[in-house]
Motif scaffolding. Structure first.
Motif, PDB file in Angstrom:
ATOM      1  N   PHE A 129      -4.860  -2.509   7.804  1.00 53.93           N
ATOM      2  CA  PHE A 129      -4.562  -3.473   6.747  1.00 53.93           C
ATOM      3  C   PHE A 129      -3.407  -4.407   7.084  1.00 53.93           C
ATOM      4  CE2 PHE A 129      -6.272   0.110   3.926  1.00 53.93           C
ATOM      5  CZ  PHE A 129      -7.559  -0.378   4.017  1.00 53.93           C
ATOM      6  N   SER A 183      -0.441  -4.477   6.066  1.00 51.26           N
ATOM      7  CA  SER A 183       0.278  -4.862   4.851  1.00 51.26           C
ATOM      8  C   SER A 183       1.597  -4.097   4.748  1.00 51.26           C
ATOM      9  CB  SER A 183      -0.580  -4.565   3.614  1.00 51.26           C
ATOM     10  OG  SER A 183      -1.781  -5.295   3.629  1.00 51.26           O
ATOM     11  N   ASN A 202       0.858  -1.183   0.000  1.00 55.80           N
ATOM     12  CA  ASN A 202       0.000   0.000   0.000  1.00 55.80           C
ATOM     13  C   ASN A 202       0.893   1.232   0.000  1.00 55.80           C
ATOM     14  OD1 ASN A 202      -2.492  -1.370   0.119  1.00 55.80           O
ATOM     15  ND2 ASN A 202      -2.334  -1.580   2.341  1.00 55.80           N
TER      16      ASN A 202
END
Length: 319
Positions: free
Chosen positions: A30, A32, A10
């Motif tokens: 998230f 991530s 991201n």
């Protein structure tokens, strides 16, 4: 980076302390891999607050906040080079932006690069209202910088026509996890805004509205928290009206978390700080003072106050 890894990355681009907070909420949610591009615009108050917000998160024990890459941007050329490299080498990475009006992003809006808007508050409401109401020809749409985007937001957008946009909801879960119950029943925070600097209101009209606000809270300690873009030379005049002046080191969202004794009431006109307070600290009373339409010379703000009525008390002021 391999194609499979593209999906796990991201990329965030922010230009203000508040946008940085939203990016960190997305990073926290998230879990991530991430790359964060932060633009410093040369305004000392803005840039210092960005640094303090960044340090706040980097010092937390959450591993996700230190597992990414932070890139500090100081010019369009620097940003363009980095963002272009992301498109070329990490094309499938999701790209999150803090403001749809950013001048640095205009070329990428025109090229219709898929991006996710994560600016909670007035800018997002204005974006959706314009998207919903603008009727344009094909040529206008083709060259427009109003690029339809997906949304990452804490706003309840059920009353808006978001078209085909995907809406990813959040509720400031990280900051909410840090909030305490301690408050000060005698304290009122009033969030200022740069309406004079933006030529939305005259100095005389703004001071007249503030005088009405003070009368509502007669007998209480009312603190005026200036927006980072306000002219500090006017603060003594607000003090003479009856406000105490408090210049926080952090954006309102972090002030709520870091203050040992929170205000019982937060108030303002139509600032995003009112909305974020209602989400992060649901027990805090929120009041939105309605600026008369004749002062702003437009009825377009009605949709904002209609939305604000869903989470705050609306107090009508006189012109």
């Amino acid at each position: 980076m391999s194609k499979s890894q593209d999906y796990d990355l991201n990329v965030f681009y922010v230009e203000s302390p508040g946008q940085l907070i939203n990016a960190m909420e997305a990073i926290y949610k998230f879990k991530s891999k991430w790359k964060l591009l932060i633009r410093y615009n040369g305004d000392s108050i803005n840039d210092k607050q960005i640094e303090k917000v960044l340090n706040f998160y980097m010092c937390k024990s959450e591993p996700v906040f230190t597992s990414g890459e932070v890139v500090k941007v100081y010019s369009f050329t620097h940003f363009f080079t980095i963002f272009l490299s992301v498109l070329l080498f990490n094309g499938k990475a999701k790209k999150y932006i803090g403001c749809h009006k950013s001048k640095f992003l205009k070329p990428f809006h025109i090229l219709r690069i898929p991006m996710v808007l994560m600016d909670d508050g007035i800018a997002t409401l204005a974006y959706l209202n314009r998207l919903e109401n603008e009727k344009r020809s094909f040529i206008q749409r083709f060259f427009s910088t109003l690029n339809p985007m997906d949304l990452f937001t804490a706003l309840d957008l059920s009353s808006f026509d978001v078209g085909k946009a995907n809406v990813e909801k959040h509720n400031f879960s990280f900051l909410k996890s840090l909030i305490t119950d301690s408050d000060d029943s005698s304290k009122v925070y009033f969030f200022g805004a740069k309406y004079i600097e933006a030529s939305i209101l005259s100095e005389k009209s703004y001071e007249n509205l503030l005088t009405q606000v003070i009368k509502v809270y007669e007998g209480q300690d009312v603190y005026y928290l200036p927006h980072r873009g306000e002219d500090r030379s006017r603060l003594n005049r607000y003090k003479s009206i009856g406000f105490k002046i408090y210049e926080p080191s952090f954006p309102s969202e972090l002030e709520l978390v870091l203050s040992e004794r929170k205000p019982t009431v937060v108030a303002g006109f139509f600032t995003a700080s009112l909305f974020t307070t209602s989400v992060i600290s649901p027990n805090t009373k929120v009041t939105s003072f309605k600026i008369p339409n004749e002062l702003i010379n437009t009825a377009s703000l009605n949709y904002i106050y209609d939305y604000f009525s869903t989470f705050s008390s609306i107090y009508e002021l006189e012109a």
